[in-house]
Scaffold this active site. Structure first.
Site, PDB file in Angstrom:
ATOM      1  N   HIS A 159      48.598 -75.239 -18.054  1.00 15.26           N
ATOM      2  CA  HIS A 159      48.982 -74.809 -16.441  1.00 15.26           C
ATOM      3  C   HIS A 159      47.361 -74.465 -16.169  1.00 15.26           C
ATOM      4  CE1 HIS A 159      52.799 -73.702 -15.620  1.00 15.26           C
ATOM      5  NE2 HIS A 159      53.366 -72.390 -16.479  1.00 15.26           N
ATOM      6  N   SER A 170      58.450 -80.020 -24.662  1.00 14.08           N
ATOM      7  CA  SER A 170      59.061 -79.206 -25.926  1.00 14.08           C
ATOM      8  C   SER A 170      60.477 -80.420 -26.883  1.00 14.08           C
ATOM      9  CB  SER A 170      59.402 -78.650 -25.752  1.00 14.08           C
ATOM     10  OG  SER A 170      58.692 -77.406 -24.840  1.00 14.08           O
ATOM     11  N   SER A 198      13.669 -57.229 -11.328  1.00 15.49           N
ATOM     12  CA  SER A 198      13.943 -58.229 -12.440  1.00 15.49           C
ATOM     13  C   SER A 198      15.304 -57.166 -13.430  1.00 15.49           C
ATOM     14  CB  SER A 198      12.989 -58.672 -13.749  1.00 15.49           C
ATOM     15  OG  SER A 198      12.429 -57.211 -13.521  1.00 15.49           O
ATOM     16  N   CYS A 252      49.205 -77.988 -26.402  1.00  8.37           N
ATOM     17  CA  CYS A 252      48.298 -77.575 -24.753  1.00  8.37           C
ATOM     18  C   CYS A 252      49.427 -76.810 -23.849  1.00  8.37           C
ATOM     19  CB  CYS A 252      47.179 -78.194 -25.002  1.00  8.37           C
ATOM     20  SG  CYS A 252      46.844 -79.534 -25.687  1.00  8.37           S
ATOM     21  N   LEU A 261      14.394 -50.294 -10.576  1.00  7.34           N
ATOM     22  CA  LEU A 261      15.311 -49.920  -8.922  1.00  7.34           C
ATOM     23  C   LEU A 261      13.864 -50.281  -7.957  1.00  7.34           C
ATOM     24  CD1 LEU A 261      17.892 -47.497  -9.826  1.00  7.34           C
ATOM     25  CD2 LEU A 261      18.462 -49.861  -9.149  1.00  7.34           C
ATOM     26  N   SER A 291       5.427 -51.143  -7.703  1.00  2.00           N
ATOM     27  CA  SER A 291       4.286 -51.246  -6.828  1.00  2.00           C
ATOM     28  C   SER A 291       3.305 -50.389  -6.275  1.00  2.00           C
ATOM     29  CB  SER A 291       4.780 -51.412  -4.865  1.00  2.00           C
ATOM     30  OG  SER A 291       5.875 -52.681  -5.195  1.00  2.00           O
ATOM     31  N   ASP A 339      59.313 -81.451 -17.512  1.00  2.00           N
ATOM     32  CA  ASP A 339      59.207 -82.663 -18.267  1.00  2.00           C
ATOM     33  C   ASP A 339      59.739 -83.388 -19.480  1.00  2.00           C
ATOM     34  OD1 ASP A 339      57.630 -83.108 -15.411  1.00  2.00           O
ATOM     35  OD2 ASP A 339      55.202 -82.788 -16.228  1.00  2.00           O
ATOM     36  N   VAL A 395      56.715 -77.737 -19.374  1.00  2.00           N
ATOM     37  CA  VAL A 395      58.245 -77.761 -19.835  1.00  2.00           C
ATOM     38  C   VAL A 395      59.224 -78.354 -19.483  1.00  2.00           C
ATOM     39  CG1 VAL A 395      59.592 -76.378 -21.264  1.00  2.00           C
ATOM     40  CG2 VAL A 395      57.477 -75.824 -20.995  1.00  2.00           C
ATOM     41  N   LYS A 411      63.195 -88.620 -19.389  1.00  2.00           N
ATOM     42  CA  LYS A 411      64.483 -88.482 -18.620  1.00  2.00           C
ATOM     43  C   LYS A 411      65.178 -90.184 -17.605  1.00  2.00           C
ATOM     44  CE  LYS A 411      63.084 -83.303 -18.582  1.00  2.00           C
ATOM     45  NZ  LYS A 411      63.502 -82.687 -17.392  1.00  2.00           N
TER      46      LYS A 411
HETATM   47  N1  LIG Z   1      19.194 -57.354  -1.778  1.00  2.00           N
HETATM   48  C1  LIG Z   1      18.616 -56.621  -2.679  1.00  2.00           C
HETATM   49  N2  LIG Z   1      17.690 -56.473  -3.402  1.00  2.00           N
HETATM   50  C2  LIG Z   1      17.090 -55.854  -3.631  1.00  2.00           C
HETATM   51  N3  LIG Z   1      16.292 -55.686  -3.266  1.00  2.00           N
HETATM   52  C3  LIG Z   1      16.234 -56.174  -2.340  1.00  2.00           C
HETATM   53  C4  LIG Z   1      17.432 -57.346  -1.678  1.00  2.00           C
HETATM   54  N4  LIG Z   1      17.277 -57.050  -0.041  1.00  2.00           N
HETATM   55  C5  LIG Z   1      16.145 -56.711  -0.022  1.00  2.00           C
HETATM   56  N5  LIG Z   1      15.279 -56.623  -0.931  1.00  2.00           N
HETATM   57  C6  LIG Z   1      13.985 -56.379  -1.343  1.00  2.00           C
HETATM   58  O1  LIG Z   1      13.084 -57.498  -1.917  1.00  2.00           O
HETATM   59  C7  LIG Z   1      12.385 -57.213  -3.027  1.00  2.00           C
HETATM   60  C8  LIG Z   1      13.076 -56.626  -4.477  1.00  2.00           C
HETATM   61  O2  LIG Z   1      12.447 -57.920  -5.064  1.00  2.00           O
HETATM   62  P1  LIG Z   1      12.184 -58.480  -6.624  1.00  2.00           P
HETATM   63  O3  LIG Z   1      12.011 -60.276  -6.660  1.00  2.00           O
HETATM   64  O4  LIG Z   1      11.180 -57.715  -7.143  1.00  2.00           O
HETATM   65  O5  LIG Z   1      14.042 -58.372  -6.818  1.00  2.00           O
HETATM   66  S1  LIG Z   1      14.459 -59.362  -7.798  1.00  2.00           S
HETATM   67  O6  LIG Z   1      13.545 -59.440  -9.532  1.00  2.00           O
HETATM   68  O7  LIG Z   1      15.027 -61.021  -7.624  1.00  2.00           O
HETATM   69  O8  LIG Z   1      15.925 -58.596  -8.506  1.00  2.00           O
HETATM   70  C9  LIG Z   1      12.714 -54.959  -3.236  1.00  2.00           C
HETATM   71  O9  LIG Z   1      11.308 -54.738  -2.867  1.00  2.00           O
HETATM   72  P2  LIG Z   1      11.247 -53.197  -3.631  1.00  2.00           P
HETATM   73  O10 LIG Z   1      11.964 -52.324  -3.024  1.00  2.00           O
HETATM   74  O11 LIG Z   1       9.646 -53.199  -3.931  1.00  2.00           O
HETATM   75  O12 LIG Z   1      11.404 -53.894  -5.466  1.00  2.00           O
HETATM   76  C10 LIG Z   1      13.004 -54.818  -1.498  1.00  2.00           C
HETATM   77  O13 LIG Z   1      12.436 -54.240  -0.843  1.00  2.00           O
HETATM   78  N1  LIG Z   2       5.565 -40.560  -9.952  1.00  2.00           N
HETATM   79  C1  LIG Z   2       5.476 -41.675  -9.319  1.00  2.00           C
HETATM   80  N2  LIG Z   2       4.744 -42.537  -9.506  1.00  2.00           N
HETATM   81  C2  LIG Z   2       5.239 -43.635  -8.505  1.00  2.00           C
HETATM   82  N3  LIG Z   2       5.930 -43.673  -6.992  1.00  2.00           N
HETATM   83  C3  LIG Z   2       6.262 -42.226  -6.594  1.00  2.00           C
HETATM   84  C4  LIG Z   2       6.112 -41.339  -7.538  1.00  2.00           C
HETATM   85  N4  LIG Z   2       6.278 -40.175  -7.249  1.00  2.00           N
HETATM   86  C5  LIG Z   2       6.506 -40.689  -5.796  1.00  2.00           C
HETATM   87  N5  LIG Z   2       6.603 -41.860  -5.772  1.00  2.00           N
HETATM   88  C6  LIG Z   2       6.536 -42.757  -4.098  1.00  2.00           C
HETATM   89  O1  LIG Z   2       8.000 -43.747  -4.637  1.00  2.00           O
HETATM   90  C7  LIG Z   2       7.614 -43.975  -4.355  1.00  2.00           C
HETATM   91  C8  LIG Z   2       7.646 -45.693  -4.520  1.00  2.00           C
HETATM   92  O2  LIG Z   2       7.764 -47.212  -4.201  1.00  2.00           O
HETATM   93  P1  LIG Z   2       7.782 -48.629  -4.610  1.00  2.00           P
HETATM   94  O3  LIG Z   2       6.177 -48.320  -5.289  1.00  2.00           O
HETATM   95  O4  LIG Z   2       7.342 -49.592  -3.344  1.00  2.00           O
HETATM   96  O5  LIG Z   2       8.537 -48.266  -5.225  1.00  2.00           O
HETATM   97  P2  LIG Z   2       9.026 -50.010  -6.138  1.00  2.00           P
HETATM   98  O6  LIG Z   2       8.154 -50.640  -6.039  1.00  2.00           O
HETATM   99  O7  LIG Z   2       9.930 -49.876  -7.397  1.00  2.00           O
HETATM  100  O8  LIG Z   2       9.675 -50.712  -4.746  1.00  2.00           O
HETATM  101  C9  LIG Z   2       6.224 -44.521  -2.823  1.00  2.00           C
HETATM  102  O9  LIG Z   2       6.629 -44.543  -1.553  1.00  2.00           O
HETATM  103  C10 LIG Z   2       6.151 -43.349  -4.373  1.00  2.00           C
HETATM  104  O10 LIG Z   2       4.721 -42.666  -3.272  1.00  2.00           O
END
Ligand SMILES: Nc1ncnc2c1ncn2[C@@H]1O[C@H](COP(=O)(O)OS(=O)(=O)O)[C@@H](OP(=O)(O)O)[C@H]1O
Ligand SMILES: Nc1ncnc2c1ncn2[C@@H]1O[C@H](COP(=O)(O)OP(=O)(O)O)[C@@H](O)[C@H]1O
Length: 623
Positions: free
Chosen positions: A108, A32, A537, A105, A464, A470, A29, A27, A160
């Site tokens: 800033h 307006s 994921s 426009c 989680l 697993s 410059d 403004v 100016k």
């Molecule tokens: N910052 C952080 N956040 C989450 N998890 C972590 C992290 N650092 C290491 N780990 C370990 O890595 C495993 C998760 O990897 P993933 O490839 O499944 O993760 S993701 O899908 O890309 O979010 C996860 O394994 P799981 O416990 O089997 O899920 C962890 O053991």
């Molecule tokens: N009902 C259930 N199903 C799956 N895991 C269970 C259950 N109850 C207790 N758990 C325990 O929870 C933990 C799960 O770990 P894990 O399978 O490695 O998880 P993630 O792969 O999601 O990180 C293991 O120690 C497993 O024995």
């Protein structure tokens, strides 16, 4: 419209060459004042606006007894102060020779997107500089953005001049400085004009105060540019992005859209850009009026001599100069999303009338808008500009933005929120895609699956860390194996030791982690296997992306719904304790989000059911 003189006047007005321009500069410059004066002196204001301006000038003006033209545009400033999100204010004025649309426009840095909006449809930019201050950071930023969004003609308005005693030396130095910047930015044409918006020097006509200046007045220059722009538009190759296929009955099929470039006549041979099918124009209509020809910017309905396949998003083009078609591009992106751009995430891309899926595959660099310096970047934040590679899920007709702004510009839309998160311009197509063709193979998924006596599937576990993915996935695989099924288990921890060992746990790395494993799972399903994926994921977008890779029914999303508190209590690997102690940044559930699935095929509650029983339920889906 009974008044013939009015109709006549409107027709004359419509046929005048038109110029769209933006004004950049703060403004202070004198922006307006300059626009205010242009509007006033060309008679674009109504009598009541003028008397209001006179009154306001006397009461709040800064120009003593004179009219303070800046007050005309102060509505905008007021909006800004109130924090109202303003877009771009457009103003209209005309002379006997041309009509003008000026976009005001805000300058800033936080309004970069507004400036981009204004610039993307403008033919010319007036860059204002204060003769006393010379080039400022803002001057550089605005010039860069104006160029980036396709403006080739800049008027350097050295304003100016009255405050530097109309000194030619001041003007010449400034012009030389700006010319260096313009050359660096690739601005083709710079016309420098010494001005005083306040006194009106060189605004409507040459000023006696600058006898050393032999160029045109600002208005004369704008009129000349309007004439030149009108001539250029129709000489380009014809492009009609099809917006709507009009089919009122079996006997009529018309294609409606706004001409993005060039002109078209009845009898012209045309091609559908992506499919390569050709035909001839048999009629052109503008509303109810049949036309023999039409030009750039007109919204028309055409019919063709042949029954060919055309739908919304296709581009009808002149058969002799069709636009290129590609699915990978180098682009500039201006990020407008509140959440950052994550490479690898799938966004909806709209270009012309086409909508396709797109991913940024690489951020080459981002640009400091103030210095134009390239900076390394893994993501783009709000208002940042990046130079990126973009990959689409299907090839589309396009033009480099340099050549055509309609077919060279696009927006990206977040598929969850439907918000526009980026605006972009195509620099060029990447050749890599053009030379890689999908290889048709004789042995297909069906044959491979039949040999294994099974229906291939992707069993996708999400949840989680420590939720039980697993544990259950492992039991599922054992069960399927016992039934004689061919399987493979992809576990996050394991894949991260090999294929994905280069990735960490930032949001962008997780996006890429999941994208890669989804692609691997798809190959394995194509091989006829039952694939079990066990990855946290955490993002809905990438789980959807994974799902979209598969056929209907192939992808089974399994949400292992264990509450965070329970996962933390289990803490098998001691990771939660470390994360709480601040030793692991970006830990899912602690300081990195987990987005719960909304439409999972199976939801498993590990606090109520044993791993064995849950595994049986999953295995039942796959058998
Ligand atoms: N910052 C952080 N956040 C989450 N998890 C972590 C992290 N650092 C290491 N780990 C370990 O890595 C495993 C998760 O990897 P993933 O490839 O499944 O993760 S993701 O899908 O890309 O979010 C996860 O394994 P799981 O416990 O089997 O899920 C962890 O053991
Ligand atoms: N009902 C259930 N199903 C799956 N895991 C269970 C259950 N109850 C207790 N758990 C325990 O929870 C933990 C799960 O770990 P894990 O399978 O490695 O998880 P993630 O792969 O999601 O990180 C293991 O120690 C497993 O024995």
């Amino acid at each position: 419209m009974n008044d013939p003189t009015l109709a006549q006047r409107l027709a004359t007005h419509e046929s005048k060459p038109r110029l769209r321009f933006i004004t950049c500069g703060s403004v202070d410059d004198g922006k307006s004042t300059l626009i205010g004066r242009l509007l006033h002196d060309t008679g674009a204001l109504f009598d009541d606006q003028i008397s209001a301006l006179d009154n306001d000038s006397r009461r709040h003006g800064t120009q003593g007894a004179d009219v303070d033209y800046a007050l005309l545009l102060d509505g905008l400033a007021a909006e800004r102060e109130q924090g109202i999100t303003i877009d771009v204010a457009y103003r209209y004025f005309s002379t006997d020779a041309a009509s003008f649309i000026v976009a005001d426009c805000p300058g800033h840095e936080q309004y970069t997107r507004n400036m981009a909006t204004g610039a993307s449809t403008a033919d010319l930019a007036i860059v204002l500089v204060d003769a006393r201050k010379g080039l400022l950071t803002q001057t550089r930023r605005h010039s860069y953005l104006a160029r980036l969004f396709g403006i080739r003609h800049v008027v350097l308005a050295v304003n100016k001049m009255d405050l530097v005693a109309y000194d030619q030396g001041v003007f010449d130095t400034l012009v030389a400085d700006y010319q260096a910047l313009a050359t660096a930015l690739g601005i083709e044409a710079v016309t420098a004009i010494p001005l005083s918006g306040l006194r009106g020097d060189n605004l409507m006509m040459p000023s006696p105060n600058t006898p050393w200046y032999r160029g045109p007045s600002l208005l004369a220059h704008l009129e000349a540019c309007a004439r030149a722009t009108g001539r250029a538009a129709d000489s380009a190759g014809f492009r009609l992005p099809v917006q709507w296929v009009c089919r009122p009955n079996q006997d009529f099929r018309g294609f409606a859209g706004q001409i993005a470039a060039g002109a078209v006549r009845v009898g012209d041979p045309v091609v559908v850009a992506a499919s390569g099918q050709t035909s001839t124009i048999t009629s052109i209509a503008l509303g109810d009026t049949p036309l023999a020809q039409a030009g750039t910017g007109q919204s028309i309905l055409v019919t063709l001599a042949d029954e060919i396949d055309i739908s919304r998003g296709d581009v009808l083009a002149s058969a002799s100069t069709p636009p290129p078609v590609a699915d990978q591009f180098a682009v500039h992106l201006l990020w407008m999303g509140a959440a950052p751009l994550l490479p690898g995430r799938s966004y909806a891309l709209k270009l012309g009338t086409a909508t396709v899926n797109a991913q940024v595959t690489e951020i080459k660099h981002k640009v400091d808008v103030n210095t134009q310096e390239p900076l390394a970047a893994k993501r783009l934040e709000l208002n940042e500009i990046g130079y990126c590679n973009l990959s689409l899920d299907q090839a589309i007709a396009f033009e480099a933005y340099e050549n055509n702004r309609t077919l060279g510009a696009f927006i990206l839309i977040d598929k969850q929120t439907l918000a526009t998160v980026a605006g972009g311009t195509i620099d060029f197509a990447l050749r890599r895609a053009a030379n890689v063709h999908w290889q048709a193979l004789d042995v297909d998924q069906e044959a491979r699956a039949a040999l294994k006596h099974q229906t291939p599937r992707c069993l996708w576990f999400t949840g989680l860390s420590g939720s039980g993915k697993s544990t259950i996935a492992n039991l599922v695989e054992k069960r399927l194996l016992a039934e004689g099924r061919h399987t493979y288990l992809l576990d996050g921890d394991n894949v991260r030791h090999g294929l994905n060992r280069d990735l960490g746990f930032s949001a962008e790395d997780r996006v890429e982690n999941v994208r890669r494993v989804a692609e691997v799972a798809k190959l394995m399903v194509d091989a006829g296997l039952i694939v079990i994926v066990s990855f946290i994921s955490p993002f809905r977008d990438e789980r959807r992306l994974a799902r979209e890779l598969f056929k209907e029914g192939e992808f089974v999303e399994i949400f292992v719904d264990t509450p965070l508190a329970e996962c933390e209590r289990r803490d098998l690997k001691g990771l939660y304790a470390k994360a709480r102690a601040g030793l692991i940044p970006n830990f899912t559930g602690i300081d990195s989000p987990y987005e719960r699935p909304e439409h999972a095929e199976l939801v498993l509650d590990t606090t109520r059911e044993s791993p064995e029983s849950l595994a049986q339920r999953v295995a039942d889906r796959a058998l």
